[in-house]
Design an enzyme around this catalytic site. Structure first.
Site, mmCIF file in Angstrom:
data_model
loop_
_atom_site.group_PDB
_atom_site.id
_atom_site.type_symbol
_atom_site.label_atom_id
_atom_site.label_comp_id
_atom_site.label_asym_id
_atom_site.label_seq_id
_atom_site.Cartn_x
_atom_site.Cartn_y
_atom_site.Cartn_z
ATOM 1 N N TYR A 52 0.746 -1.297 0.134
ATOM 2 C CA TYR A 52 -0.005 0.013 -0.060
ATOM 3 C C TYR A 52 0.797 1.364 0.058
ATOM 4 O O TYR A 52 0.431 2.322 -0.458
ATOM 5 C CB TYR A 52 -1.000 -0.061 1.168
ATOM 6 C CG TYR A 52 -2.329 -0.832 0.732
ATOM 7 C CD1 TYR A 52 -2.189 -2.348 1.310
ATOM 8 C CD2 TYR A 52 -3.067 -0.447 0.110
ATOM 9 C CE1 TYR A 52 -3.153 -3.048 0.979
ATOM 10 C CE2 TYR A 52 -4.202 -1.400 -0.379
ATOM 11 C CZ TYR A 52 -4.223 -2.666 0.101
ATOM 12 O OH TYR A 52 -5.402 -3.342 -0.443
ATOM 13 N N HIS A 103 -14.900 1.266 -1.403
ATOM 14 C CA HIS A 103 -13.813 0.255 -1.049
ATOM 15 C C HIS A 103 -12.723 0.928 -0.086
ATOM 16 O O HIS A 103 -11.511 0.358 -0.156
ATOM 17 C CB HIS A 103 -13.176 -0.395 -2.446
ATOM 18 C CG HIS A 103 -14.079 -1.293 -3.029
ATOM 19 N ND1 HIS A 103 -13.941 -1.645 -4.445
ATOM 20 C CD2 HIS A 103 -15.097 -1.924 -2.411
ATOM 21 C CE1 HIS A 103 -14.937 -2.544 -4.585
ATOM 22 N NE2 HIS A 103 -15.871 -2.848 -3.685
ATOM 23 N N CYS A 145 -5.935 2.714 20.942
ATOM 24 C CA CYS A 145 -6.109 1.291 21.475
ATOM 25 C C CYS A 145 -4.797 0.617 21.708
ATOM 26 O O CYS A 145 -4.766 -0.472 22.251
ATOM 27 C CB CYS A 145 -7.092 0.301 21.156
ATOM 28 S SG CYS A 145 -6.799 -0.342 19.747
ATOM 29 N N GLY A 181 -15.551 2.576 -16.403
ATOM 30 C CA GLY A 181 -14.372 1.968 -16.236
ATOM 31 C C GLY A 181 -14.207 1.010 -15.041
ATOM 32 O O GLY A 181 -13.325 0.863 -14.114
ATOM 33 N N SER A 183 -15.004 -3.497 -14.502
ATOM 34 C CA SER A 183 -15.369 -4.751 -15.182
ATOM 35 C C SER A 183 -16.584 -5.306 -14.586
ATOM 36 O O SER A 183 -17.005 -6.388 -14.987
ATOM 37 C CB SER A 183 -14.209 -5.762 -14.534
ATOM 38 O OG SER A 183 -13.944 -5.823 -13.298
ATOM 39 N N ALA A 224 -12.327 6.393 -21.108
ATOM 40 C CA ALA A 224 -12.913 7.363 -20.300
ATOM 41 C C ALA A 224 -12.949 8.761 -20.846
ATOM 42 O O ALA A 224 -13.644 9.588 -21.147
ATOM 43 C CB ALA A 224 -12.594 7.249 -18.712
HETATM 44 N N1 APR Z 1 -11.292 4.082 -19.595
HETATM 45 C C1 APR Z 1 -12.136 3.265 -19.367
HETATM 46 N N2 APR Z 1 -12.505 2.186 -18.877
HETATM 47 C C2 APR Z 1 -11.139 1.447 -18.972
HETATM 48 C C3 APR Z 1 -9.960 2.139 -19.319
HETATM 49 C C4 APR Z 1 -10.020 3.687 -19.862
HETATM 50 N N3 APR Z 1 -8.829 4.232 -19.991
HETATM 51 N N4 APR Z 1 -8.711 1.424 -19.120
HETATM 52 C C5 APR Z 1 -9.326 0.227 -18.750
HETATM 53 N N5 APR Z 1 -10.601 0.042 -18.486
HETATM 54 C C6 APR Z 1 -11.496 -0.606 -18.020
HETATM 55 C C7 APR Z 1 -11.328 -2.365 -18.178
HETATM 56 O O1 APR Z 1 -11.664 -2.629 -19.464
HETATM 57 C C8 APR Z 1 -12.090 -2.790 -17.180
HETATM 58 O O2 APR Z 1 -13.482 -3.193 -17.590
HETATM 59 O O3 APR Z 1 -11.775 -0.509 -16.653
HETATM 60 C C9 APR Z 1 -11.949 -1.805 -15.923
HETATM 61 C C10 APR Z 1 -11.101 -2.079 -14.793
HETATM 62 O O4 APR Z 1 -11.812 -3.378 -14.316
HETATM 63 P P1 APR Z 1 -10.947 -3.710 -13.078
HETATM 64 O O5 APR Z 1 -9.443 -3.759 -13.407
HETATM 65 O O6 APR Z 1 -11.469 -5.124 -12.520
HETATM 66 O O7 APR Z 1 -11.250 -2.747 -11.880
HETATM 67 P P2 APR Z 1 -12.420 -2.478 -10.945
HETATM 68 O O8 APR Z 1 -13.685 -2.920 -12.092
HETATM 69 O O9 APR Z 1 -12.369 -1.284 -10.406
HETATM 70 O O10 APR Z 1 -12.213 -3.666 -10.003
HETATM 71 C C11 APR Z 1 -13.444 -3.660 -8.738
HETATM 72 O O11 APR Z 1 -12.079 -5.118 -7.659
HETATM 73 O O12 APR Z 1 -9.751 -5.801 -7.159
HETATM 74 C C12 APR Z 1 -10.996 -5.146 -6.713
HETATM 75 O O13 APR Z 1 -10.981 -3.514 -4.920
HETATM 76 C C13 APR Z 1 -10.491 -3.841 -6.230
HETATM 77 O O14 APR Z 1 -12.111 -1.793 -6.342
HETATM 78 C C14 APR Z 1 -11.347 -3.006 -6.962
HETATM 79 C C15 APR Z 1 -12.746 -3.854 -7.604
#
Ligand code: APR
Length: 240
Positions: A52, A103, A145, A181, A183, A224
């Site tokens: 982190y 999160h 604590c 942005g 998944s 985005a």
């Molecule tokens: N603009 C828009 N979307 C984008 C871009 C971009 N430039 N680049 C990548 N992406 C998309 C990818 O296609 C994907 O669908 O962003 C998404 C990222 O997906 P993840 O990596 O799974 O991230 P996220 O959905 O935020 O994950 C959710 O999972 O690991 C945990 O706690 C963590 O908050 C996170 C959660």
């Protein structure tokens, strides 16, 4: 006019913060179970803090991109509820107020004995939390604590405070739902797509959208920064 913007790591990708599941994702070189779970924390707190600390340094150096600023601009014109899965604070840096970090966030620390559990068990926990301007280090102890401090982020297997009461308060008032942005693979956060399924106007912005989840969405297949500023401009004209 109420607009909900729900974002994931893709919103910050063009600011230099890697996504979680893309190439070069944040987890590269680390196993999720070692650095983003309560068990990982119990087994090796120093490894977790190193992970982190790297994220903290990286995120603090990054700047908002055009998509963050577009959301801030939208919030200047409409009632915008900004819900993000991201722990970076680029939306705040772009000028967005009151971001729901479901999160957690990299610029806060909390006591390792702080659990998001119902208040009835409060005597079992320590509610210490505070903003930080440097990463939590091994040996940083809770001033309340004496237990160890940790990043104020939600690990896999931990409860997510989805602010359900607040969500139900707005559920039937939302006119536009923008998802950018993410998944949409991680729950309960991804449940928001279902929760707001009846919103009349819905947009999904992602270069690699998972179409199975996108019933009723206008899908803008791309980055985005390519689509969000233009969408915000058209919403300003259309909804003003
Ligand atoms: N603009 C828009 N979307 C984008 C871009 C971009 N430039 N680049 C990548 N992406 C998309 C990818 O296609 C994907 O669908 O962003 C998404 C990222 O997906 P993840 O990596 O799974 O991230 P996220 O959905 O935020 O994950 C959710 O999972 O690991 C945990 O706690 C963590 O908050 C996170 C959660």
């Amino acid at each position: 006019m109420m607009i909900v913007v729900f974002s994931g790591a893709g919103l910050s990708a063009e600011s230099g913060i890697p996504t979680f599941r893309g190439d070069g994702g944040l987890w590269e070189g680390y196993k999720i179970e070692d650095v983003a779970t309560p068990l990982g924390w119990m087994q090796n707190q120093k490894l977790v803090l190193d992970f982190y600390a790297q994220g903290f340094e990286k995120m603090q150096k990054c700047q908002p991109n055009a998509a963050h600023f577009a959301i801030a601009e939208l919030a200047n014109h409409f009632d915008v509820v900004c819900i993000t899965q991201n722990i970076d604070t680029l939306l705040e840096k772009a000028g967005v107020k009151d971001v729901w970090h479901i999160h957690g966030r990299i610029d806060y620390q909390k006591c390792e004995w702080h659990f998001d559990i119902p208040p009835m068990y409060s005597e079992w926990q320590c509610n210490y939390k505070s903003p930080i301007n440097k990463p939590v280090e091994w040996g940083d102890l809770c001033p309340k604590c004496g237990k160890h401090l940790r990043p104020d982020v939600v690990w896999f297997g931990e409860a997510v405070d989805m602010r359900v009461d607040d969500l139900y308060k707005i559920q039937n008032q939302v006119d536009v739902f923008i998802v950018v942005g993410t998944s949409a693979q991680v729950y309960p956060a991804a449940n928001l797509l279902k929760f707001f399924q009846d919103v009349p106007t819905k947009y999904f912005i992602d270069p690699d959208p998972n179409y199975e989840l996108l019933d009723g969405f206008t899908v803008l297949e791309g980055k985005a920064t390519k689509y969000l500023p233009a969408l915000i401009e058209s919403l300003k004209e259309e909804l003003a």
